[in-house]
Design a protein around this motif. Sequence first.
Motif, PDB file in Angstrom:
ATOM      1  N   PRO A 322       1.185 -14.182 -10.718  1.00 11.81           N
ATOM      2  CA  PRO A 322       1.854 -14.584 -11.966  1.00 11.81           C
ATOM      3  C   PRO A 322       1.128 -14.130 -13.236  1.00 11.81           C
ATOM      4  CG  PRO A 322       0.863 -16.461 -10.824  1.00 11.81           C
ATOM      5  CD  PRO A 322       0.833 -15.313  -9.885  1.00 11.81           C
ATOM      6  N   LYS A 323      -0.203 -14.063 -13.200  1.00 10.91           N
ATOM      7  CA  LYS A 323      -0.946 -13.646 -14.379  1.00 10.91           C
ATOM      8  C   LYS A 323      -1.836 -12.471 -14.000  1.00 10.91           C
ATOM      9  CE  LYS A 323      -1.038 -17.951 -17.020  1.00 10.91           C
ATOM     10  NZ  LYS A 323      -1.894 -18.946 -17.731  1.00 10.91           N
ATOM     11  N   SER A 324      -1.226 -11.338 -13.800  1.00 17.49           N
ATOM     12  CA  SER A 324      -1.995 -10.159 -13.412  1.00 17.49           C
ATOM     13  C   SER A 324      -1.349  -8.910 -13.986  1.00 17.49           C
ATOM     14  CB  SER A 324      -2.092 -10.047 -11.891  1.00 17.49           C
ATOM     15  OG  SER A 324      -0.821  -9.760 -11.343  1.00 17.49           O
ATOM     16  N   ARG A 325      -2.166  -7.885 -14.157  1.00 20.91           N
ATOM     17  CA  ARG A 325      -1.679  -6.574 -14.576  1.00 20.91           C
ATOM     18  C   ARG A 325      -2.033  -5.591 -13.460  1.00 20.91           C
ATOM     19  NH1 ARG A 325      -1.363  -4.289 -19.740  1.00 20.91           N
ATOM     20  NH2 ARG A 325      -2.931  -5.729 -20.611  1.00 20.91           N
ATOM     21  N   SER A 326      -1.033  -4.911 -12.941  1.00 21.16           N
ATOM     22  CA  SER A 326      -1.277  -3.906 -11.911  1.00 21.16           C
ATOM     23  C   SER A 326      -1.656  -2.590 -12.563  1.00 21.16           C
ATOM     24  CB  SER A 326      -0.039  -3.719 -11.030  1.00 21.16           C
ATOM     25  OG  SER A 326       0.235  -4.882 -10.283  1.00 21.16           O
ATOM     26  N   VAL A 327      -2.657  -1.933 -11.977  1.00 22.93           N
ATOM     27  CA  VAL A 327      -3.058  -0.600 -12.416  1.00 22.93           C
ATOM     28  C   VAL A 327      -2.812   0.338 -11.247  1.00 22.93           C
ATOM     29  CG1 VAL A 327      -4.919   0.834 -13.319  1.00 22.93           C
ATOM     30  CG2 VAL A 327      -4.826  -1.596 -13.914  1.00 22.93           C
ATOM     31  N   PHE A 328      -1.740   1.118 -11.330  1.00 23.53           N
ATOM     32  CA  PHE A 328      -1.350   2.014 -10.252  1.00 23.53           C
ATOM     33  C   PHE A 328      -2.141   3.316 -10.366  1.00 23.53           C
ATOM     34  CE2 PHE A 328       2.379  -0.654 -11.029  1.00 23.53           C
ATOM     35  CZ  PHE A 328       2.558  -1.191  -9.760  1.00 23.53           C
ATOM     36  N   LEU A 329      -2.758   3.716  -9.271  1.00 21.10           N
ATOM     37  CA  LEU A 329      -3.605   4.907  -9.239  1.00 21.10           C
ATOM     38  C   LEU A 329      -2.968   5.935  -8.319  1.00 21.10           C
ATOM     39  CD1 LEU A 329      -6.936   2.949  -8.648  1.00 21.10           C
ATOM     40  CD2 LEU A 329      -5.950   3.586 -10.853  1.00 21.10           C
ATOM     41  N   SER A 330      -2.782   7.159  -8.823  1.00 18.58           N
ATOM     42  CA  SER A 330      -2.085   8.159  -8.019  1.00 18.58           C
ATOM     43  C   SER A 330      -2.616   9.553  -8.326  1.00 18.58           C
ATOM     44  CB  SER A 330      -0.576   8.086  -8.282  1.00 18.58           C
ATOM     45  OG  SER A 330       0.126   8.872  -7.348  1.00 18.58           O
ATOM     46  N   THR A 331      -2.029  10.544  -7.645  1.00 16.81           N
ATOM     47  CA  THR A 331      -2.403  11.948  -7.797  1.00 16.81           C
ATOM     48  C   THR A 331      -1.178  12.746  -8.207  1.00 16.81           C
ATOM     49  OG1 THR A 331      -1.910  12.486  -5.491  1.00 16.81           O
ATOM     50  CG2 THR A 331      -4.143  11.697  -5.983  1.00 16.81           C
ATOM     51  N   GLU A 332      -1.301  14.066  -8.157  1.00 15.63           N
ATOM     52  CA  GLU A 332      -0.190  14.912  -8.577  1.00 15.63           C
ATOM     53  C   GLU A 332       1.008  14.787  -7.646  1.00 15.63           C
ATOM     54  OE1 GLU A 332      -2.482  16.047  -6.667  1.00 15.63           O
ATOM     55  OE2 GLU A 332      -1.545  17.422  -5.255  1.00 15.63           O
ATOM     56  N   LYS A 333       0.800  14.228  -6.430  1.00 16.76           N
ATOM     57  CA  LYS A 333       1.895  14.109  -5.468  1.00 16.76           C
ATOM     58  C   LYS A 333       2.708  12.842  -5.665  1.00 16.76           C
ATOM     59  CE  LYS A 333      -0.659  16.701  -1.978  1.00 16.76           C
ATOM     60  NZ  LYS A 333      -1.257  16.697  -0.639  1.00 16.76           N
ATOM     61  N   GLY A 334       2.380  12.065  -6.676  1.00 18.61           N
ATOM     62  CA  GLY A 334       2.992  10.759  -6.778  1.00 18.61           C
ATOM     63  C   GLY A 334       4.079  10.587  -7.807  1.00 18.61           C
ATOM     64  N   GLU A 335       4.439  11.650  -8.574  1.00 16.58           N
ATOM     65  CA  GLU A 335       5.329  11.438  -9.714  1.00 16.58           C
ATOM     66  C   GLU A 335       6.688  10.854  -9.334  1.00 16.58           C
ATOM     67  OE1 GLU A 335       3.901  14.480  -9.202  1.00 16.58           O
ATOM     68  OE2 GLU A 335       2.905  15.167 -11.023  1.00 16.58           O
ATOM     69  N   ASP A 336       7.265  11.352  -8.256  1.00 17.76           N
ATOM     70  CA  ASP A 336       8.637  10.963  -7.948  1.00 17.76           C
ATOM     71  C   ASP A 336       8.760   9.783  -6.993  1.00 17.76           C
ATOM     72  OD1 ASP A 336       9.798  12.719  -9.620  1.00 17.76           O
ATOM     73  OD2 ASP A 336      10.697  14.009  -8.111  1.00 17.76           O
ATOM     74  N   VAL A 337       7.667   9.047  -6.732  1.00 21.32           N
ATOM     75  CA  VAL A 337       7.773   7.880  -5.858  1.00 21.32           C
ATOM     76  C   VAL A 337       7.652   6.588  -6.655  1.00 21.32           C
ATOM     77  CG1 VAL A 337       6.867   9.124  -3.878  1.00 21.32           C
ATOM     78  CG2 VAL A 337       5.290   7.873  -5.351  1.00 21.32           C
ATOM     79  N   TRP A 338       7.791   6.690  -7.976  1.00 17.50           N
ATOM     80  CA  TRP A 338       7.603   5.534  -8.847  1.00 17.50           C
ATOM     81  C   TRP A 338       8.920   4.923  -9.301  1.00 17.50           C
ATOM     82  CZ3 TRP A 338       2.598   4.304 -11.043  1.00 17.50           C
ATOM     83  CH2 TRP A 338       1.577   5.146 -10.624  1.00 17.50           C
ATOM     84  N   TRP A 339      10.038   5.464  -8.843  1.00 18.30           N
ATOM     85  CA  TRP A 339      11.314   5.117  -9.462  1.00 18.30           C
ATOM     86  C   TRP A 339      11.660   3.641  -9.320  1.00 18.30           C
ATOM     87  CZ3 TRP A 339      15.604   3.481  -6.556  1.00 18.30           C
ATOM     88  CH2 TRP A 339      15.435   3.557  -5.182  1.00 18.30           C
ATOM     89  N   THR A 340      11.070   2.944  -8.336  1.00 15.88           N
ATOM     90  CA  THR A 340      11.364   1.513  -8.172  1.00 15.88           C
ATOM     91  C   THR A 340      10.444   0.633  -9.016  1.00 15.88           C
ATOM     92  OG1 THR A 340       9.881   1.429  -6.255  1.00 15.88           O
ATOM     93  CG2 THR A 340      12.218   1.812  -5.826  1.00 15.88           C
ATOM     94  N   LEU A 341       9.412   1.198  -9.620  1.00 13.37           N
ATOM     95  CA  LEU A 341       8.443   0.415 -10.379  1.00 13.37           C
ATOM     96  C   LEU A 341       8.813   0.443 -11.858  1.00 13.37           C
ATOM     97  CD1 LEU A 341       5.155   1.570  -8.627  1.00 13.37           C
ATOM     98  CD2 LEU A 341       6.516  -0.462  -8.164  1.00 13.37           C
ATOM     99  N   GLU A 342       9.500  -0.582 -12.303  1.00 13.01           N
ATOM    100  CA  GLU A 342       9.971  -0.622 -13.690  1.00 13.01           C
ATOM    101  C   GLU A 342       9.041  -1.419 -14.597  1.00 13.01           C
ATOM    102  OE1 GLU A 342      13.924  -2.126 -13.533  1.00 13.01           O
ATOM    103  OE2 GLU A 342      14.699  -0.404 -12.415  1.00 13.01           O
ATOM    104  N   SER A 343       7.914  -1.884 -14.039  1.00 19.94           N
ATOM    105  CA  SER A 343       7.004  -2.715 -14.832  1.00 19.94           C
ATOM    106  C   SER A 343       5.977  -1.902 -15.608  1.00 19.94           C
ATOM    107  CB  SER A 343       6.271  -3.689 -13.903  1.00 19.94           C
ATOM    108  OG  SER A 343       5.553  -2.971 -12.903  1.00 19.94           O
ATOM    109  N   VAL A 344       5.908  -0.587 -15.357  1.00 22.79           N
ATOM    110  CA  VAL A 344       4.896   0.239 -16.015  1.00 22.79           C
ATOM    111  C   VAL A 344       5.233   0.400 -17.495  1.00 22.79           C
ATOM    112  CG1 VAL A 344       3.862   2.541 -16.130  1.00 22.79           C
ATOM    113  CG2 VAL A 344       4.310   1.482 -13.905  1.00 22.79           C
ATOM    114  N   ASN A 345       4.255   0.140 -18.341  1.00 21.89           N
ATOM    115  CA  ASN A 345       4.435   0.272 -19.786  1.00 21.89           C
ATOM    116  C   ASN A 345       3.448   1.264 -20.399  1.00 21.89           C
ATOM    117  OD1 ASN A 345       6.103  -0.628 -21.945  1.00 21.89           O
ATOM    118  ND2 ASN A 345       4.357  -1.727 -22.806  1.00 21.89           N
TER     119      ASN A 345
END
Length: 740
Positions: A322-345
């Motif tokens: 409930p009180k957390s911020r996710s920090v997603f870590l990825s590489t060049e292969k990850g651009e198109d697998v984020w479409w379900t993650l709408e919380s990134v600002n």
Amino acid sequence: MSTASSCTEPDIHPNSEQCPGEDSFGFGDDLELNQFDGLPFSSRYYKLLNERKILPVWKVKCQFEDALAKNQLIIVSGTARTGTSTQIPQWCAEFCLSAQYQHGMVVCTQTNKQQAVDLALRVADEMDVNIGHEVGYTIPLETCCCPDTVLRYLTDDMLLREMMSDPFLEHYGVVVIDQAHERTVSTDILLGLLKHIPLQRPELRVVVLTVPPMTEKLLRHYGSIPLISLEAPSPIEVVHSSSSNKDCFYSALRMVLEIHRTKESGDIAVFFASAKEVQSAYSILQSESSRMGKELDRMEPVVLCPSQRGPVPVQTKPSGHPKSRSVFLSTEKGEDVWWTLESVNFVIDTGVQLKMVYNPRVRAYSQVLQPISRCQADLRKRLSGPTGKCFRLYPEANLRLAETSPQILESNIAPTVLFLKRMEIAGLGQCQFMDRPDPEGLMQALEELDYLAALDDDGDLSEIGIIMSEIPLDPQMAKALLASCEFDCVSEMLTIAAMVSAPSCFLEPSAEMTHKAVQCHRKFQHPEGDHFTLINIYNAFKQSQRKECKTSDLTAERWCQDYFLDHSALKTAEAIRSELTDTLNRIELPISEPSFGTKTNTINLKRALMAGFFMQIARDVDGSGNYFILTHKHMAQVHPLSGYGAPSHKLGLPEWVVFNEYTLSENNCIKTVTKISPQVFIQMAPLYFFYNLPPSESKDILQDMLDPEGSSNCTDKAPPNSDDTGGCTAVTTYDRCVIQ
């Protein structure tokens, strides 16, 4: 179901906007029935429909359906998160439905297998149908569909595999090529072949989905075809660094902590150059998070790398604290697998990528650090959403290339050439690539297939080549598997092929656990080498599964943890082995009973290996592990994870070895190494390959063994492990494998 118009969305709400001809399906009073399964729509369908109508792609729905009705080829260009990957295939399914599927179903390719699954699940939900029935997916080693499936998501390599038996894609009425901008080898082949297939099938429709930087190149490739461009979304705030920062890794981490301390809401996405950097960032941020004061929310680093393996847990969604911020870590292969993650600002982009680039001269991959393209930078930027911010740790001038570099220019294309030769037999013309493969790489691929006896004197596929093309393995391993049929060691070679095709089964432990892991791995080491060790590991894993059925105290997963082995990698190997077994049964090749551990089996297994991997032979020139590779005269060390690799090896270093992979990197190493005798090499390698080897002392040693006048003295020249051949007479009396 009657044939009808190009705009097929049922008019569910009386006041909703309606395309011309939308009421011409003939459903009459049954408009609230699902046209795909005949059942009433659920309340969730209407909820999702309202969400779909907000998507940017919905504004071009009528335009797209009109173009689809009148044209065979269409390009749809739009940025990330516009809804093309979910909505366009549905509209194509409605188009095929309007023709009562007379010309086939719909298939939509993806470059990432997880995204193929996620999209199928989402679209099945939106269409209000069951996954695996009307909507399904096919990815390597997993299929979820049935004969009634009207829309199928699958990876681009799986569609190529289908073309082996259906070269003109006659099962499909619409083919949707998604993520064309990713420029994978399989997608580029499809784009090349689909320039000609519609000429043979006037009823076929091809839809290419891409992003704006790729649009002009596709139009030049296909000529005058309709282009549907989606409106550009609102501009996103982008902050560029004023100068190139060589230490962008730590700059990215400092930026993460800065953003977190501002207490601005929203998750953070960070793109690093390599999976190794992702692992390091994960550990550092975990440590920093534990030291933060209570005035700050919890910070949770999350790894999002499709290819990442190892001790870092791979996740695709935040934990939901409930009180957390996710920090997603990825590489060049990850651009198109984020479409379900709408919380990134917030997006932090280091602007570099560590790629593996193939060098045909030495038949090896090397790591190359490259700047990303404008296309990749734009995809990353869009992840922050319309109100987010993107921090680029490089000047804008660094984005020199507009498009992503095609993988076909950076890969070993021997498997590609083998596939295209098979397609020529099926009646397809030559593939017109948007970017033609490098001539040197093409010549090397043809030379390799010729050495493997996959080509006849005219350069077409031989009978052996046709069989090899049926086996979903690299050509060398496919040839070794075929040779194992001749040498009665198929069961063991199936295990080797599966284990080297799956991700590495060895977990890299933390520093304090390294010694224990080495001790555990030693228990599986086989004196003959790594290929045999892999069989030991697989057999032990299968035995642990059998024990799992008898007792609840010991499970296969716990067993893997105890021995520092990757359970998911071994499960993948198990699935690959099953698929290969089915393939051999389908093409009616014999599968011998397992006899691992006998002397005859050991000798025959090495012969089968050498039938495919004779181009990958090396000799220890000084007795200290400096291996000389005969094909290109490079020196290499054995990989540390090998049974012969320092510092863990208890096996004596063999003079002659065959290896599965050579990598030009910081270590410059050969991987998966097994000792052989030079006599086995002489028996199995084609003579014209041997004579084409560059001059060297090692070649002279082999030449002496080939000299009939010197055969009587071969016992003096043979290395200690020459008994693999059963004595020196085997050099002259053994009948060469008929597979060759």
